[in-house]
Scaffold this active site. Structure first.
Site, short mmCIF file in Angstrom:
data_model
loop_
_atom_site.label_atom_id
_atom_site.label_comp_id
_atom_site.label_asym_id
_atom_site.label_seq_id
_atom_site.Cartn_x
_atom_site.Cartn_y
_atom_site.Cartn_z
N CYS A 1 9.84 8.85 19.49
CA CYS A 1 9.09 7.94 20.33
C CYS A 1 9.86 6.62 20.52
CB CYS A 1 7.70 7.72 19.72
SG CYS A 1 6.55 7.10 20.92
N ASP B 1 -4.44 10.04 -10.48
CA ASP B 1 -3.12 9.44 -10.62
C ASP B 1 -2.78 9.06 -12.07
OD1 ASP B 1 -3.22 9.70 -7.91
OD2 ASP B 1 -3.58 7.58 -7.50
N SER B 2 -3.70 8.37 -12.72
CA SER B 2 -3.37 7.96 -14.09
C SER B 2 -3.29 9.19 -15.00
CB SER B 2 -4.37 6.93 -14.63
OG SER B 2 -5.67 7.47 -14.70
N SER B 3 -4.08 10.23 -14.69
CA SER B 3 -4.05 11.42 -15.55
C SER B 3 -2.72 12.17 -15.41
CB SER B 3 -5.19 12.38 -15.19
OG SER B 3 -6.41 11.70 -15.21
N SER C 1 -8.04 6.22 -16.28
CA SER C 1 -9.28 5.88 -15.59
C SER C 1 -10.16 7.10 -15.38
CB SER C 1 -8.93 5.30 -14.22
OG SER C 1 -8.39 6.32 -13.41
N GLY C 2 -9.62 8.29 -15.68
CA GLY C 2 -10.36 9.51 -15.34
C GLY C 2 -9.94 10.02 -13.98
N GLY C 3 -9.20 9.21 -13.22
CA GLY C 3 -8.77 9.61 -11.88
C GLY C 3 -7.50 10.45 -11.94
N HIS D 1 5.43 13.08 19.33
CA HIS D 1 5.35 12.94 17.87
C HIS D 1 5.31 14.31 17.19
CE1 HIS D 1 4.77 8.59 17.54
NE2 HIS D 1 4.21 8.70 18.72
N GLU E 1 5.35 14.89 14.14
CA GLU E 1 4.70 14.81 12.82
C GLU E 1 3.19 14.98 12.86
OE1 GLU E 1 6.10 12.47 14.54
OE2 GLU E 1 5.10 10.53 14.35
#
Ligand code: XMP
Length: 509
Positions: free
Chosen positions: A79, A225-227, A221-223, A167, A169
């Site tokens: 583009c 990413d941290s896990s 945190s239980g989430g 585009h 993508e």
């Protein structure tokens, strides 16, 4: 030898999507602002120039010196990127007088072009531009057109440089992935061997090297990413990873005990800290959403700091930061206003004098999940809906109290369990229950009631940036509403939020 593609961002809303698509093709890529100097070492196998809300004809249009790139490395302009090539290398770009937004059909003019190998003719592509290329750059030839756009795709003869005015993508470009694959495989010669497994192997080795025998502290945190960050570090340094999971009294019903248990099952060295009283006392008489967030953020740092201090000789703080948090965005319309301040562990490293390690820094969210799967983590943990750091405090409009948290936890548990039982949990991005400071009249048996209102919110989304309300079945909503009113003391009315984001946000506060 590691290999990567560099994507230079001129501010398009789709730039991150280009990155995600290349990663789906198992190629490591990095997104950089167009005006940042980036080393072009041997690992760089190709370069992509993104789209932009600017016109190349504007005086303040973003500029990038292509001299070290063009003709030396495979180059794909998308583009604005394609128009940039035309504008600066002997072609011409003008305002378009025909419609160049939305769907179009791509007619392949040069089926021998490596970029268009096996691309079906008349496939759908997605256009989104106000300018158009009226003359191609020197030595370029058209390789594909649409009804309205002659120069939809071009190649420069004698060098691996290509431009696409559509585009590839976006999902609406049905052969877009094939075009990107042709670029990375055939034009750039990438091996496409960047997989979750290779990521894990490289990251665990790198963590071993960097951390040696040092101790690391991480807030769970239980989430997701941290896990996942914790599991990677666990593989690298075992018991030298000290995890801290804080109960701020604002988690979902039974969440603290259940999540703590599952972390222990995963073999993590974890300390659970009950700080319910500290958080709830700090929130007494506070009703402003931003003040609540700030207090919770500050309290988290205090509690975490206190616990981390007990770990002797700790040197590092690990965080579950992911790629969308670190991509430096190109500010096109000035710095964006803060809509909500997101507090997680900001401010900790300075205060604790720790070095920071962020093993997921280069991953998109879906890749974090794939890495988690490859690490053998439970799918239930990896598929958990996002949950805000300040927890139920931002789902209780106005002042927070222990009693209100308890009401909300009960109602929320009914909603979430209901979603799981009805197999709807994975079909929504996030579901939440909100307690309003509004009472209304009802009748239960022969009694008049005057009680609280609960809002159910469920949204579909791909990244949380935009969202639509989920069309949950009427019968399902009716059952959840019934259950909540019958089982949760002091609630006599349930509403369903049918606002999209924008203009609303996902959380109410
Ligand atoms: P909004 O409400 O801004 O939320 O549409 C977008 C996503 O971010 C989550 N969220 C937060 N996450 N700390 C967090 O860690 C916060 O303060 C916070 N506020 C919102 C929200 O749940 C949604 O997934």
């Amino acid at each position: 030898m590691a290999e990567k593609i560099l994507i230079f961002d001129f501010g398009s809303q789709y730039t991150q999507l280009i990155g995600r698509r290349l990663r789906e093709l198992n190629v490591y890529c990095e997104i950089h602002p167009y005006n940042k100097t980036v080393a072009l070492d041997d690992s760089v196998k190709g370069v992509v120039l993104s789209g932009s809300p600017y016109s190349v004809r504007e005086a303040d249009a973003p500029q990038l010196n292509l001299q070290p790139i063009k003709g030396r490395l495979p180059l794909l302009g998308v583009c604005y990127g394609a128009q940039y090539l035309a504008h600066h290398f002997g072609g011409a770009v003008q305002r378009s007088d025909s419609r160049e937004y939305g769907r179009a059909q791509l007619s392949v003019k040069d089926a021998d072009s490596p970029l268009l190998k096996d691309v079906a003719t008349n496939s759908q592509v997605w256009m989104s531009h106000g300018d158009t290329i009226t003359a191609l750059p020197h030595n370029a030839r058209v390789i594909a057109s649409t009804a309205d756009v002659d120069n939809a795709a071009f190649a420069i003869t004698g060098e691996p440089t290509y431009g696409l005015q559509f585009h590839p993508e976006v999902y609406h470009s049905t052969e877009g992935m094939k075009i990107l694959q042709n670029f990375v495989k055939d034009v750039c010669g990438c091996r496409c061997d960047w997989t979750p497994e290779s990521f894990i192997e490289n990251t665990v080795n790198a963590l071993k090297d960097t951390l040696g025998n040092d101790k690391v502290v991480l807030g769970l945190s239980g989430g997701v990413d941290s896990s996942v960050a914790a599991m990677l570090l666990h593989h690298a340094i075992g018991a030298n990873l000290h995890c801290i999971f804080v109960d701020n009294g604002l988690l979902r019903k039974n969440e603290f005990a259940e999540v703590l248990e599952s972390y222990r099952d995963m073999g993590l060295n974890i300390t659970g800290v009950d700080a319910t009283v500290d958080f709830l006392s700090a929130l007494v008489d506070v009703s402003d959403p931003e003040k609540k967030r700030k207090i919770i953020g500050r309290m988290f740092i205090e509690v975490f700091d206190r616990e981390a201090y007990k770990i002797e000789n700790v040197k590092w703080l690990a965080q579950g930061t992911i790629y969308p948090d670190v991509i430096e965005s190109v500010s096109v319309h000035g710095p964006s206003a803060t809509i909500k301040s997101h507090h997680n562990v900001g401010g900790l490293p300075d205060r604790m004098n720790l070095r920071v390690v962020e093993p997921l820094r280069s991953l998109f969210k879906d890749e974090v999940r794939r890495v988690g799967m490859a690490l053998g983590m439970k799918p239930e943990l990896l598929r958990r809906h996002p949950f805000p750091g300040p927890g139920l405090a931002v789902r209780i409009s106005g002042e927070v109290s222990k009693e209100k948290v308890a009401i909300l936890q009960e109602a929320d548990a009914i909603f979430i369990t209901g979603l799981r039982t009805a197999n709807l949990y994975d079909r929504v991005w996030q579901a939440a229950t909100i307690l309003l400071p509004v009472k209304s009249v009802g009748v239960m048996g022969d009694e008049r009631t005057y009680e609280s209102t609960i809002v159910l919110r469920a949204v579909t989304s791909t990244d949380g940036m935009t969202a639509d309300w989920a069309r949950l079945p009427d019968d399902f909503l009716a059952n959840v509403s019934n259950d909540i009113i019958n089982k949760v003391k002091s609630v006599n009315r349930v509403l369903y939020d049918i606002s999209s984001k924008p203009p609303a946000t996902i959380e109410w506060e």
